[in-house]
Design a protein around this motif. Structure first.
Motif, mmCIF file in Angstrom:
data_model
loop_
_atom_site.group_PDB
_atom_site.id
_atom_site.type_symbol
_atom_site.label_atom_id
_atom_site.label_comp_id
_atom_site.label_asym_id
_atom_site.label_seq_id
_atom_site.Cartn_x
_atom_site.Cartn_y
_atom_site.Cartn_z
ATOM 1 N N ARG A 1 77.638 -11.945 147.764
ATOM 2 C CA ARG A 1 77.342 -12.391 149.128
ATOM 3 C C ARG A 1 76.043 -13.172 149.246
ATOM 4 O O ARG A 1 75.834 -13.875 150.226
ATOM 5 C CB ARG A 1 77.273 -11.185 150.073
ATOM 6 N N ARG A 2 75.157 -13.069 148.262
ATOM 7 C CA ARG A 2 73.891 -13.791 148.320
ATOM 8 C C ARG A 2 73.986 -15.183 147.702
ATOM 9 O O ARG A 2 73.004 -15.916 147.674
ATOM 10 C CB ARG A 2 72.801 -12.966 147.635
ATOM 11 N N CYS A 3 75.164 -15.544 147.210
ATOM 12 C CA CYS A 3 75.367 -16.859 146.603
ATOM 13 C C CYS A 3 76.113 -17.777 147.577
ATOM 14 O O CYS A 3 76.673 -17.326 148.568
ATOM 15 C CB CYS A 3 76.180 -16.737 145.322
ATOM 16 N N THR A 4 76.114 -19.071 147.262
ATOM 17 C CA THR A 4 76.853 -20.054 148.049
ATOM 18 C C THR A 4 77.964 -20.637 147.186
ATOM 19 O O THR A 4 77.724 -21.040 146.047
ATOM 20 C CB THR A 4 75.914 -21.171 148.549
ATOM 21 N N TYR A 5 79.167 -20.687 147.741
ATOM 22 C CA TYR A 5 80.347 -21.166 147.008
ATOM 23 C C TYR A 5 81.047 -22.253 147.803
ATOM 24 O O TYR A 5 80.948 -22.303 149.029
ATOM 25 C CB TYR A 5 81.343 -20.024 146.775
#
Length: 198
Positions: free
Chosen positions: A89-93
């Motif tokens: 959830r702390r990453c961007t995809y």
């Protein structure tokens, strides 16, 4: 005598505890047999039908999930990016590409038990096929990120792993005739925020 009773009690405790733990794992993590895998996505076409296996039925019953019938649609799940890392959830995809033909589809983020992530105030908890911006060829890009993004944005509040749930309604994919040349969008990591995969 006392030693035998204690040993028997220990063996029973291990057997019952191990059995309960394995059942818990199966109900929380295992969706059943007969998975259909398309890239990073998987689905269980037999779920909700008389051909569904006991594990899938127990998993659905425990989570209170209402399975779609074969003529109604199909639910796909993805929990890893293109590099095989768990979605964080702390990453961007970027979810990009095209989808199989369907009258309507939805996309939302869930926890590992497949419960939808609680939306924060002012955030849309899900996206659907009639609201997203598309390219000229019909493809699209959805940004999945904890931070607000331009264009198609699916927020993922909090921290920890998550699962993407994409549901197709009234689609030939739900029948065996729609399984050939099946194409699903790709989930790719584009930015690592603080704590991403940490």
């Amino acid at each position: 005598m006392l030693r035998t009773i204690l040993l028997t009690g220990l063996i029973l405790a291990i057997a019952i505890g191990g059995g309960a733990a394995s059942v818990q794992y199966a109900l929380d993590r295992f969706g059943g047999f007969g998975a259909l895998e398309v890239g990073q996505w998987n689905a269980y076409p037999a779920a909700g039908t008389p051909d569904s296996d006991p594990y899938a039925k127990a998993h659905g019953a425990r989570n209170g999930a209402l399975a779609l019938g074969a003529a109604e649609g199909l639910i796909f799940q993805a929990n890893r990016d293109r590099q095989g890392r768990a979605l964080d959830r702390r990453c961007t995809y970027h979810i990009s590409g095209a989808t199989p033909p369907a009258r309507f589809w939805t996309l939302y983020a869930a926890d590992r038990s497949l419960h939808p992530l609680p939306p924060e105030p002012g955030m849309l908890p899900a996206l659907h096929s009639r609201q997203i911006l598309r390219d000229e060829d019909g493809s699209f890009t959805i940004t999945v990120s904890p931070k607000a993004q331009p264009g198609n944005w699916l927020p993922v509040p909090g921290s920890g792993p998550f699962v993407l749930i994409m549901t197709f309604y009234d689609t030939p994919v739900a029948s065996s005739s729609g399984l050939s040349d099946l194409v699903m969008p790709r989930a790719s990591l584009v930015a690592e925020e603080a704590g991403c995969h940490g």
